[in-house]
Design an enzyme around this catalytic site. Structure first.
Site, PDB file in Angstrom:
ATOM      1  CG  ASN A 165      -5.689  -3.992  -6.074  1.00 17.49           C
ATOM      2  OD1 ASN A 165      -5.473  -2.919  -5.532  1.00 17.49           O
ATOM      3  ND2 ASN A 165      -6.049  -5.067  -5.406  1.00 17.49           N
ATOM      4  CE  LYS A 188       4.211   5.546  -4.163  1.00 22.35           C
ATOM      5  NZ  LYS A 188       3.985   4.733  -5.408  1.00 22.35           N
ATOM      6  CB  ALA A 190       0.337   1.710  -7.743  1.00 20.23           C
ATOM      7  CB  SER A 243       2.591  -6.427  -1.023  1.00 18.06           C
ATOM      8  OG  SER A 243       3.677  -5.533  -0.939  1.00 18.06           O
ATOM      9  CD  GLU A 264      -7.477  -1.977   5.278  1.00 15.59           C
ATOM     10  OE1 GLU A 264      -7.594  -3.193   5.021  1.00 15.59           O
ATOM     11  OE2 GLU A 264      -8.136  -1.406   6.156  1.00 15.59           O
ATOM     12  CB  CYS A 298      -6.485  -7.348  -0.934  1.00 16.53           C
ATOM     13  SG  CYS A 298      -7.848  -6.202  -0.713  1.00 16.53           S
ATOM     14  CD  GLU A 395      -2.307 -10.900  -1.799  1.00 15.62           C
ATOM     15  OE1 GLU A 395      -1.236 -10.289  -1.880  1.00 15.62           O
ATOM     16  OE2 GLU A 395      -3.414 -10.352  -1.775  1.00 15.62           O
ATOM     17  CB  SER A 455     -15.992  -4.054  -0.979  1.00 16.76           C
ATOM     18  OG  SER A 455     -14.837  -4.854  -1.014  1.00 16.76           O
TER      19      SER A 455
HETATM   20  P1  NAP Z   1       2.875  -2.993  -3.384  1.00 17.93           P
HETATM   21  O1  NAP Z   1       3.926  -3.441  -4.301  1.00 17.93           O
HETATM   22  O2  NAP Z   1       3.018  -3.270  -1.939  1.00 17.93           O
HETATM   23  O3  NAP Z   1       2.727  -1.438  -3.628  1.00 17.93           O
HETATM   24  C1  NAP Z   1       1.759  -0.669  -2.976  1.00 17.93           C
HETATM   25  C2  NAP Z   1       2.206   0.778  -2.974  1.00 17.93           C
HETATM   26  O4  NAP Z   1       3.402   0.903  -2.202  1.00 17.93           O
HETATM   27  C3  NAP Z   1       2.521   1.330  -4.353  1.00 17.93           C
HETATM   28  O5  NAP Z   1       2.142   2.681  -4.393  1.00 17.93           O
HETATM   29  C4  NAP Z   1       4.028   1.185  -4.401  1.00 17.93           C
HETATM   30  O6  NAP Z   1       4.650   2.050  -5.293  1.00 17.93           O
HETATM   31  C5  NAP Z   1       4.404   1.521  -2.991  1.00 17.93           C
HETATM   32  N1  NAP Z   1       5.708   0.999  -2.591  1.00 17.93           N
HETATM   33  C6  NAP Z   1       6.395  -0.045  -3.095  1.00 17.93           C
HETATM   34  N2  NAP Z   1       7.567  -0.194  -2.441  1.00 17.93           N
HETATM   35  C7  NAP Z   1       7.610   0.780  -1.508  1.00 17.93           C
HETATM   36  C8  NAP Z   1       8.573   1.169  -0.523  1.00 17.93           C
HETATM   37  N3  NAP Z   1       9.692   0.506  -0.349  1.00 17.93           N
HETATM   38  N4  NAP Z   1       8.279   2.225   0.262  1.00 17.93           N
HETATM   39  C9  NAP Z   1       7.138   2.911   0.116  1.00 17.93           C
HETATM   40  N5  NAP Z   1       6.197   2.599  -0.806  1.00 17.93           N
HETATM   41  C10 NAP Z   1       6.425   1.538  -1.603  1.00 17.93           C
HETATM   42  O7  NAP Z   1       1.455  -3.561  -3.797  1.00 17.93           O
HETATM   43  P2  NAP Z   1       0.802  -3.588  -5.241  1.00 17.93           P
HETATM   44  O8  NAP Z   1       1.505  -4.606  -6.033  1.00 17.93           O
HETATM   45  O9  NAP Z   1       0.703  -2.216  -5.773  1.00 17.93           O
HETATM   46  O10 NAP Z   1      -0.681  -4.047  -4.874  1.00 17.93           O
HETATM   47  C11 NAP Z   1      -1.035  -5.356  -4.650  1.00 17.93           C
HETATM   48  C12 NAP Z   1      -1.041  -5.679  -3.173  1.00 17.93           C
HETATM   49  O11 NAP Z   1      -1.919  -4.798  -2.478  1.00 17.93           O
HETATM   50  C13 NAP Z   1      -1.547  -7.058  -2.868  1.00 17.93           C
HETATM   51  O12 NAP Z   1      -0.742  -7.674  -1.900  1.00 17.93           O
HETATM   52  C14 NAP Z   1      -2.944  -6.806  -2.313  1.00 17.93           C
HETATM   53  O13 NAP Z   1      -3.424  -7.828  -1.481  1.00 17.93           O
HETATM   54  C15 NAP Z   1      -2.763  -5.535  -1.606  1.00 17.93           C
HETATM   55  N6  NAP Z   1      -4.054  -4.859  -1.421  1.00 17.93           N
HETATM   56  C16 NAP Z   1      -4.603  -4.848  -0.170  1.00 17.93           C
HETATM   57  C17 NAP Z   1      -5.828  -4.261   0.031  1.00 17.93           C
HETATM   58  C18 NAP Z   1      -6.443  -4.241   1.395  1.00 17.93           C
HETATM   59  O14 NAP Z   1      -7.340  -3.451   1.596  1.00 17.93           O
HETATM   60  N7  NAP Z   1      -6.032  -5.064   2.337  1.00 17.93           N
HETATM   61  C19 NAP Z   1      -6.498  -3.663  -1.040  1.00 17.93           C
HETATM   62  C20 NAP Z   1      -5.908  -3.695  -2.306  1.00 17.93           C
HETATM   63  C21 NAP Z   1      -4.669  -4.294  -2.470  1.00 17.93           C
HETATM   64  P3  NAP Z   1       5.119   1.511  -6.753  1.00 17.93           P
HETATM   65  O15 NAP Z   1       3.872   1.303  -7.513  1.00 17.93           O
HETATM   66  O16 NAP Z   1       5.939   2.581  -7.296  1.00 17.93           O
HETATM   67  O17 NAP Z   1       5.858   0.240  -6.555  1.00 17.93           O
END
Ligand code: NAP
Ligand code: MG
Length: 491
Positions: A165, A188, A190, A243, A264, A298, A395, A455
């Site tokens: 995002n 690594k 997304a 997530s 995060e 997020c 969310e 932010s």
């Molecule tokens: P996500 O599905 O959790 O993926 C985040 C990252 O983790 C991606 O690089 C993803 O790779 C990788 N990943 C997925 N499964 C994994 C596993 N089993 N082991 C290791 N890495 C893995 O999140 P997203 O859909 O990309 O992003 C949206 C989420 O991020 C939302 O929940 C949002 O709230 C959160 N977010 C939080 C913040 C904060 O600062 N708190 C900021 C921005 C976003 P792939 O892309 O290959 O699946």
């Protein structure tokens, strides 16, 4: 909602961006030769392929980072600072190009992408300034028996995992402090947004980051690859943004080698409008808190709690503003809201809205997806959303504002805190003392008081409860990449 014409093609050619793994300062294909497709969410067209790293490639990246670790840790802080400063300048010089690239692969509106580039580059500038201010402490033990000397040393090889995002800012928010602290890293990104990460790697190399200090790998099997990295004893740090579900899994993986973790994670931000709020200011703030990044943040306001005395006024004004948002291809300058990132995201938003409506919510504007190519959902306002609706508990990650009425302060604090998340809360009241009292009672790592945005690279960003561990930005973010080394001595 205004629909923007789709005729113009973007000027940036995604094919011109490096698309191989960046390991030890070299661009290399995956050892299996496999590639991953990358799509434009505005058109659903394939725009590039990137290398698909295996566990073996991941370990090669650890090797490169480990080999560069000692040299980078002993590089003078001033030199590390100057390299980061140069990276900031290069990003700003290419801001328009980077913004368009982000719009093409993520879908976000160009204005949001431009805002992200500025925000992302600021992490390099901020941590260039912090690199020379890693101060230790010295004190006399209370017993008087010895002196306590504390020095902050780099934590070591760091694995950085980022979401789609904010493809540039989530990377720089980790790389900036890691490099300032003297750590080498493996990023690594997304799978949806790898090109921005590779573009950043090229900028860092051009800025003078030595080979092996920053490595970037993309993979279609993040579980096994990141799992292997977290079981390599040379890796000492995981900094993850994504997530809460994946965060939990990674904390379990990190437990085996007791890897230091900063997390995060997801949010479910309440946006509280009190009866004494300046309603026009609250609507302006709501548009930023809800619509920045098309709701895919997020920090996005997820639940709007509006005092019953001002509910009608706020709901009417917010609906009028949401209705006027121009929706279109991300990179077109007239677009204010682009598509969602992919088909599953669009399905989730549609399902959440349908669920709320089935439970009695009123649709004030929007309420459906767009009938065109791309993953577009109409900016939507729902009122009288029932407490058990899915979108009040998880969310939404889309352009949907869910409104709920409340009567008094205790009730709204209870409602706001009734979630496993605790990232950010928004509060609108013209009574500053009331705002501060409420802010203290909210379970959130961050509170925006009469503002729609928190932010800031100079502020500690992070969440309470299941929204995360640790903080990014500010001096706090730097300390996450250090270990406190204590030396006991007497003289
Ligand atoms: P996500 O599905 O959790 O993926 C985040 C990252 O983790 C991606 O690089 C993803 O790779 C990788 N990943 C997925 N499964 C994994 C596993 N089993 N082991 C290791 N890495 C893995 O999140 P997203 O859909 O990309 O992003 C949206 C989420 O991020 C939302 O929940 C949002 O709230 C959160 N977010 C939080 C913040 C904060 O600062 N708190 C900021 C921005 C976003 P792939 O892309 O290959 O699946
Ligand atoms: Mg994903």
């Amino acid at each position: 909602m205004t629909s923007v014409a789709t005729a113009d093609l973007p000027a940036v050619d995604p094919g011109s961006v490096p698309s191989d793994l960046f390991i030890g300062g070299k661009w290399t294909g995956a050892c299996t030769g496999r590639r991953i497709d990358v799509f434009n969410p505005s058109t659903e067209e394939k725009i590039a392929t990137v290398a698909d790293a295996s566990v073996e490639d991941g370990i090669a990246a650890v090797e490169a980072a480990a080999a560069a670790a000692e040299g980078w840790a002993s590089t003078p802080p001033r030199k590390r600072a100057e390299i980061l400063r140069r990276a900031f300048e290069l990003m700003m010089a290419r801001a328009d190009w980077l913004a368009e690239l982000i719009s093409i692969e993520n879908g976000k509106a160009l204005a949001d992408a431009r805002g992200e580039v500025n925000y992302a580059a600021e992490f390099f500038r901020w941590y260039a300034e912090e690199a020379v201010r890693i101060n230790g402490e010295i004190s006399i033990a209370p017993s008087g028996a010895n002196r306590i000397i504390v020095q902050y040393q780099p934590v070591g090889v760091s694995v950085l995992v980022t979401p789609w995002n904010f493809p540039a800012a989530m990377a720089t928010r980790k790389i900036g402090p890691a490099l300032a602290a003297g750590c080498t890293c493996i990023l690594k990104p997304a799978t949806e947004t790898p090109l921005t990460a590779f573009a950043m790697a090229a900028i860092l190399a051009e800025a003078g980051v030595p080979a092996g200090v920053v490595n970037v790998i993309t993979t279609s099997s993040p579980g096994p690859v990141i799992g292997a990295l977290l079981h390599d004893p040379r890796v000492r740090k995981l900094s993850f943004t994504g997530s809460t579900g994946v965060g939990r899994q990674l904390l379990r993986e990190a437990a085996d080698c007791v890897v230091n973790c900063s997390m995060e994670l997801g949010g479910n931000a309440p946006f509280i409008v009190f009866d004494d709020a300046d309603i026009d200011a609250a609507v302006d703030g709501a548009m930023i808190a809800k619509m920045r990044n098309g709701g895919e943040a997020c920090t996005a306001a997820n639940r709007f709690y509006v005092h019953e005395a001002v509910h009608q006024n706020f709901a009417e004004k917010l609906s009028a503003r949401m209705k006027a948002v121009s929706v279109g291809d991300g990179w077109l300058p007239a677009t204010a809201c682009g598509p969602l990132v992919n088909a599953p995201s669009l399905r989730k938003v549609s399902e959440f809205v349908d669920d709320a409506v089935a439970r009695g919510a009123k649709v004030l504007t929007g309420g459906k997806k767009l009938d065109r190519k791309g993953f577009f959902y109409m900016p939507t306002v729902l009122a009288d959303v029932a407490p058990d609706s899915k979108l009040l508990h998880d969310e939404i990650f889309g352009p949907v504002a869910a409104l709920v009425r409340f009567k008094d302060d205790d009730e709204v604090v209870r409602l706001a805190n009734d979630t496993e998340y605790g990232l950010v809360s928004y509060v609108y009241t013209q009574n500053f003392a009331r705002g501060m009292r409420i802010a203290e009672r909210l379970d959130a790592g961050m509170v925006a008081l009469n503002r729609g945005l928190v932010s800031d690279p100079a502020a500690p960003f992070g969440g309470m409860k299941q929204s995360g561990l640790g903080r990014e930005g500010a001096h706090h973010g730097l300390l996450e990449f250090t270990e406190a080394k204590y030396v006991a001595t007497s003289w």
